[in-house]
Design a protein around this motif. Structure first.
Motif, PDB file in Angstrom:
ATOM      1  N   LYS B 135       0.843  -1.208   0.000  1.00  0.00           N
ATOM      2  CA  LYS B 135       0.000   0.000   0.000  1.00  0.00           C
ATOM      3  C   LYS B 135       0.881   1.262   0.000  1.00  0.00           C
ATOM      4  O   LYS B 135       0.647   2.186  -0.785  1.00  0.00           O
ATOM      5  CB  LYS B 135      -0.928  -0.009   1.217  1.00  0.00           C
ATOM      6  N   VAL B 136       1.898   1.260   0.868  1.00  0.00           N
ATOM      7  CA  VAL B 136       2.769   2.439   0.950  1.00  0.00           C
ATOM      8  C   VAL B 136       3.500   2.667  -0.378  1.00  0.00           C
ATOM      9  O   VAL B 136       3.612   3.789  -0.860  1.00  0.00           O
ATOM     10  CB  VAL B 136       3.788   2.274   2.095  1.00  0.00           C
ATOM     11  N   GLU B 137       3.966   1.570  -0.965  1.00  0.00           N
ATOM     12  CA  GLU B 137       4.780   1.703  -2.175  1.00  0.00           C
ATOM     13  C   GLU B 137       3.937   1.707  -3.452  1.00  0.00           C
ATOM     14  O   GLU B 137       4.485   1.790  -4.555  1.00  0.00           O
ATOM     15  CB  GLU B 137       5.820   0.571  -2.237  1.00  0.00           C
ATOM     16  N   GLY B 138       2.630   1.556  -3.283  1.00  0.00           N
ATOM     17  CA  GLY B 138       1.758   1.550  -4.459  1.00  0.00           C
ATOM     18  C   GLY B 138       1.991   0.354  -5.377  1.00  0.00           C
ATOM     19  O   GLY B 138       1.858   0.451  -6.600  1.00  0.00           O
ATOM     20  N   LEU B 139       2.353  -0.788  -4.783  1.00  0.00           N
ATOM     21  CA  LEU B 139       2.659  -1.975  -5.585  1.00  0.00           C
ATOM     22  C   LEU B 139       1.411  -2.772  -5.937  1.00  0.00           C
ATOM     23  O   LEU B 139       1.455  -3.674  -6.778  1.00  0.00           O
ATOM     24  CB  LEU B 139       3.637  -2.886  -4.823  1.00  0.00           C
ATOM     25  N   ARG B 140       0.301  -2.497  -5.253  1.00  0.00           N
ATOM     26  CA  ARG B 140      -0.956  -3.214  -5.497  1.00  0.00           C
ATOM     27  C   ARG B 140      -2.080  -2.201  -5.643  1.00  0.00           C
ATOM     28  O   ARG B 140      -2.046  -1.141  -5.003  1.00  0.00           O
ATOM     29  CB  ARG B 140      -1.290  -4.141  -4.306  1.00  0.00           C
ATOM     30  N   THR B 141      -3.077  -2.570  -6.441  1.00  0.00           N
ATOM     31  CA  THR B 141      -4.241  -1.691  -6.581  1.00  0.00           C
ATOM     32  C   THR B 141      -5.104  -1.789  -5.322  1.00  0.00           C
ATOM     33  O   THR B 141      -4.952  -2.721  -4.515  1.00  0.00           O
ATOM     34  CB  THR B 141      -5.108  -2.110  -7.781  1.00  0.00           C
ATOM     35  N   ALA B 142      -6.016  -0.856  -5.186  1.00  0.00           N
ATOM     36  CA  ALA B 142      -6.940  -0.869  -4.049  1.00  0.00           C
ATOM     37  C   ALA B 142      -7.747  -2.171  -4.033  1.00  0.00           C
ATOM     38  O   ALA B 142      -7.993  -2.749  -2.966  1.00  0.00           O
ATOM     39  CB  ALA B 142      -7.872   0.341  -4.118  1.00  0.00           C
ATOM     40  N   ALA B 143      -8.131  -2.643  -5.216  1.00  0.00           N
ATOM     41  CA  ALA B 143      -8.927  -3.881  -5.287  1.00  0.00           C
ATOM     42  C   ALA B 143      -8.093  -5.076  -4.847  1.00  0.00           C
ATOM     43  O   ALA B 143      -8.580  -5.962  -4.123  1.00  0.00           O
ATOM     44  CB  ALA B 143      -9.434  -4.086  -6.718  1.00  0.00           C
ATOM     45  N   GLU B 144      -6.830  -5.092  -5.248  1.00  0.00           N
ATOM     46  CA  GLU B 144      -5.945  -6.182  -4.830  1.00  0.00           C
ATOM     47  C   GLU B 144      -5.754  -6.172  -3.312  1.00  0.00           C
ATOM     48  O   GLU B 144      -5.741  -7.226  -2.654  1.00  0.00           O
ATOM     49  CB  GLU B 144      -4.587  -6.069  -5.538  1.00  0.00           C
ATOM     50  N   LEU B 145      -5.602  -4.989  -2.763  1.00  0.00           N
ATOM     51  CA  LEU B 145      -5.438  -4.892  -1.311  1.00  0.00           C
ATOM     52  C   LEU B 145      -6.707  -5.353  -0.599  1.00  0.00           C
ATOM     53  O   LEU B 145      -6.629  -6.086   0.402  1.00  0.00           O
ATOM     54  CB  LEU B 145      -5.083  -3.462  -0.897  1.00  0.00           C
ATOM     55  N   ARG B 146      -7.861  -4.972  -1.125  1.00  0.00           N
ATOM     56  CA  ARG B 146      -9.121  -5.411  -0.506  1.00  0.00           C
ATOM     57  C   ARG B 146      -9.225  -6.928  -0.519  1.00  0.00           C
ATOM     58  O   ARG B 146      -9.654  -7.543   0.447  1.00  0.00           O
ATOM     59  CB  ARG B 146     -10.332  -4.789  -1.221  1.00  0.00           C
ATOM     60  N   ALA B 147      -8.779  -7.525  -1.611  1.00  0.00           N
ATOM     61  CA  ALA B 147      -8.812  -8.997  -1.696  1.00  0.00           C
ATOM     62  C   ALA B 147      -7.900  -9.604  -0.630  1.00  0.00           C
ATOM     63  O   ALA B 147      -8.253 -10.597   0.015  1.00  0.00           O
ATOM     64  CB  ALA B 147      -8.386  -9.450  -3.097  1.00  0.00           C
ATOM     65  N   ARG B 148      -6.763  -8.989  -0.441  1.00  0.00           N
ATOM     66  CA  ARG B 148      -5.837  -9.507   0.581  1.00  0.00           C
ATOM     67  C   ARG B 148      -6.401  -9.349   2.000  1.00  0.00           C
ATOM     68  O   ARG B 148      -6.245 -10.231   2.830  1.00  0.00           O
ATOM     69  CB  ARG B 148      -4.477  -8.811   0.474  1.00  0.00           C
ATOM     70  N   TYR B 149      -7.029  -8.210   2.273  1.00  0.00           N
ATOM     71  CA  TYR B 149      -7.646  -8.039   3.605  1.00  0.00           C
ATOM     72  C   TYR B 149      -8.660  -9.168   3.839  1.00  0.00           C
ATOM     73  O   TYR B 149      -8.725  -9.757   4.918  1.00  0.00           O
ATOM     74  CB  TYR B 149      -8.395  -6.696   3.705  1.00  0.00           C
ATOM     75  N   ARG B 150      -9.451  -9.444   2.820  1.00  0.00           N
ATOM     76  CA  ARG B 150     -10.475 -10.485   2.933  1.00  0.00           C
ATOM     77  C   ARG B 150      -9.820 -11.847   3.174  1.00  0.00           C
ATOM     78  O   ARG B 150     -10.227 -12.611   4.049  1.00  0.00           O
ATOM     79  CB  ARG B 150     -11.326 -10.495   1.654  1.00  0.00           C
ATOM     80  N   GLU B 151      -8.764 -12.118   2.411  1.00  0.00           N
ATOM     81  CA  GLU B 151      -8.076 -13.400   2.569  1.00  0.00           C
ATOM     82  C   GLU B 151      -7.447 -13.534   3.962  1.00  0.00           C
ATOM     83  O   GLU B 151      -7.406 -14.614   4.532  1.00  0.00           O
ATOM     84  CB  GLU B 151      -7.022 -13.567   1.476  1.00  0.00           C
ATOM     85  N   ILE B 152      -6.955 -12.426   4.471  1.00  0.00           N
ATOM     86  CA  ILE B 152      -6.376 -12.463   5.824  1.00  0.00           C
ATOM     87  C   ILE B 152      -7.474 -12.761   6.845  1.00  0.00           C
ATOM     88  O   ILE B 152      -7.285 -13.591   7.753  1.00  0.00           O
ATOM     89  CB  ILE B 152      -5.657 -11.126   6.151  1.00  0.00           C
ATOM     90  N   ASN B 153      -8.625 -12.127   6.704  1.00  0.00           N
ATOM     91  CA  ASN B 153      -9.725 -12.411   7.638  1.00  0.00           C
ATOM     92  C   ASN B 153     -10.126 -13.887   7.579  1.00  0.00           C
ATOM     93  O   ASN B 153     -10.356 -14.513   8.616  1.00  0.00           O
ATOM     94  CB  ASN B 153     -10.934 -11.533   7.316  1.00  0.00           C
ATOM     95  N   GLU B 154     -10.193 -14.416   6.379  1.00  0.00           N
ATOM     96  CA  GLU B 154     -10.560 -15.832   6.222  1.00  0.00           C
ATOM     97  C   GLU B 154      -9.490 -16.737   6.836  1.00  0.00           C
ATOM     98  O   GLU B 154      -9.800 -17.714   7.516  1.00  0.00           O
ATOM     99  CB  GLU B 154     -10.741 -16.179   4.733  1.00  0.00           C
ATOM    100  N   PHE B 155      -8.260 -16.394   6.569  1.00  0.00           N
ATOM    101  CA  PHE B 155      -7.129 -17.170   7.087  1.00  0.00           C
ATOM    102  C   PHE B 155      -7.151 -17.193   8.622  1.00  0.00           C
ATOM    103  O   PHE B 155      -7.012 -18.247   9.261  1.00  0.00           O
ATOM    104  CB  PHE B 155      -5.837 -16.527   6.565  1.00  0.00           C
ATOM    105  N   GLU B 156      -7.371 -16.038   9.225  1.00  0.00           N
ATOM    106  CA  GLU B 156      -7.378 -15.981  10.690  1.00  0.00           C
ATOM    107  C   GLU B 156      -8.604 -16.693  11.265  1.00  0.00           C
ATOM    108  O   GLU B 156      -8.531 -17.268  12.361  1.00  0.00           O
ATOM    109  CB  GLU B 156      -7.288 -14.517  11.153  1.00  0.00           C
ATOM    110  N   HIS B 157      -9.682 -16.672  10.514  1.00  0.00           N
ATOM    111  CA  HIS B 157     -10.865 -17.426  10.935  1.00  0.00           C
ATOM    112  C   HIS B 157     -10.585 -18.925  10.911  1.00  0.00           C
ATOM    113  O   HIS B 157     -10.906 -19.654  11.858  1.00  0.00           O
ATOM    114  CB  HIS B 157     -12.047 -17.080  10.020  1.00  0.00           C
ATOM    115  N   GLU B 158      -9.954 -19.354   9.843  1.00  0.00           N
ATOM    116  CA  GLU B 158      -9.522 -20.760   9.713  1.00  0.00           C
ATOM    117  C   GLU B 158      -8.646 -21.182  10.897  1.00  0.00           C
ATOM    118  O   GLU B 158      -8.773 -22.283  11.427  1.00  0.00           O
ATOM    119  CB  GLU B 158      -8.580 -20.894   8.504  1.00  0.00           C
TER     120      GLU B 158
END
Lengths: 276, 276
Positions: B135-158
């Motif tokens: 996010k800081v370096e602008g290496l991913r789009t906002a949509a890509e970051l949102r997908a990662r946040y979601r995946e992290i939530n799922e991962f931690e739920h798992e």
């Protein structure tokens, strides 16, 4: 303290386990109190050496702990490795090989858990299990065991070449003290989980295990073994801490010099404004 | 001590980092001395709980440490995890992904180093790096970051489903204290290796990192985050030790009952002759 090193005194030369006193104190403190003081000082020096080893990020130490059940491998880890930064320690335990492990070469599972550069690795049991149990239980022929001894010597030589200082400790206890410790486990509900009736099988084959240890220690002595009297827990902890200290002193790890201009970095930091 | 739990007080709800005081002491001891006493008592209880967790051999704890450089992730590990048996601790550090890691899904390298049952796992940095730096370096789009946040939530739920109690701590320091600590590293030849001019890049993007943290902490709050004031090292250590203690008390691990007949084993041990 003493002129002779602990390594000089505890190093196994002629491997005759029956001649070694598991309650002996062949060097070092005679009382628990003196040993505790010594352990604190050793801990402080170990922590410094460990930090340099970590900073150097090149070499490693591998502490191999072998011994009969209740000889104190776990206690040694808790009391000796508990002295240093957990971040620099990597502990691996070896139980009976799993099915997957048994399908591979016996050193496969060992190579997977070697310490990374900069770390103190600890093996709670080790590749030696694969020459002890098979010999006692007659699972391998004499020729197969000889091949394994040879492979272990080669493996440990490889480790030395790769900058891993291997420190092998045999924690030597008497069957009487093992009896006391097993009974103590049965007396304490918090220790019941540590007791496994199958452990008694190894106990009932005590002499065979001593023979298997003798063969392994004798045939795999290119990297020296140290015999640690382990009937007294405080002496065992003291001795392993000193063996580890002498090993790390010999490695003499060095903090790497900075790869940057210190004055320039100081100037930059003193004047920067991170919130601008 | 206090009626309110440390988790109640330090839990991040509305994520507004600018409203949090990195030098605050919102609960617990006001002095270093009181904190040190408390830490000893906490250590003793943690050690007992850890032993039960290990004996139970079913569930695990995962302590995730995030924070700017010099916020004290390493120091926390040394002082808090140094309180418990190193055999029950598994520490993983996350640096910039290697080429091999970068070719995989960002959680690949994380899954590889999850704590085994019975262990306290510690992440020194974590999967959160993969939503902060991009996010800081602008290496991913906002949509890509949102997908990662979601995946992290799922991962931690798992992880929670699998019996892993995840404790996420954000070590919150001020840029002024970071400056002091970086200068201290430059002043001490034993600490030069810890200093990397590249660290200043992240420092010079302080506000952007705070924004990236805010987004990550807000979007990945299904498993709660705790904000630990980290300008005072002793308070940081105290707070993390208490958060860990409360987490482990809630797990309430139990020593398993023996799967053998205690009296029979006692009789067997008292009469056996292992050297026969």
């Amino acid at each position: 303290m003493t002129r002779k090193s602990v390594r000089d005194v505890l190093r196994l030369t002629a491997v005759d386990l029956s001649a070694l006193d598991p309650a002996g104190r062949p060097i070092g403190p005679k009382t628990k109190k003196d040993a505790a003081e010594d352990l604190l000082a050793t801990g402080a020096e170990l922590e410094d050496l460990q930090e340099a080893l970590y900073a150097e990020d090149a070499r490693a130490v591998l502490l191999v702990l072998q011994g009969m059940d209740t000889s104190g491998k776990g206690g040694t880890i808790r009391h000796v490795l508990g002295l240093v930064n957990p971040q620099g320690v990597h502990i691996a335990s070896f139980k009976k090989p799993t099915r997957a492990e048994a399908r591979h070469h016996f050193l496969w599972r060992v190579r997977k858990v070697l310490p990374e550069p900069g770390r103190i690795g600890v093996f709670d049991r080790s590749h030696y299990e694969d020459v002890l149990v098979p010999k006692v239980e007659g699972l391998r022929t004499a020729a197969e065991l000889r091949a394994r001894y040879r492979e272990i010597n080669e493996f440990e030589h490889e480790l030395a070449e790769a900058g891993v200082a291997v420190l092998k400790c045999f924690l030597h206890i008497s069957p009487e003290v093992q009896r006391e410790r097993l009974l103590a486990r049965l007396d304490d509900p918090r220790k019941h989980w540590k007791y496994n009736p199958a452990d008694i099988d190894a106990r009932s084959k005590w002499s065979k295990y001593q023979q298997a240890y003798t063969a392994a220690l004798k045939n795999c002595s290119a990297t020296p073994w140290y015999a640690v009297p382990a009937d007294r827990k405080w002496y065992r902890n003291w001795a392993v801490s000193r063996l580890l200290l002498e090993t790390m002193r010999e490695l003499d790890p060095k903090f790497p010099p900075p790869a940057y201009d210190i004055a320039a970095e100081q100037a930059r930091l003193r004047t920067d404004d991170p919130l601008r």
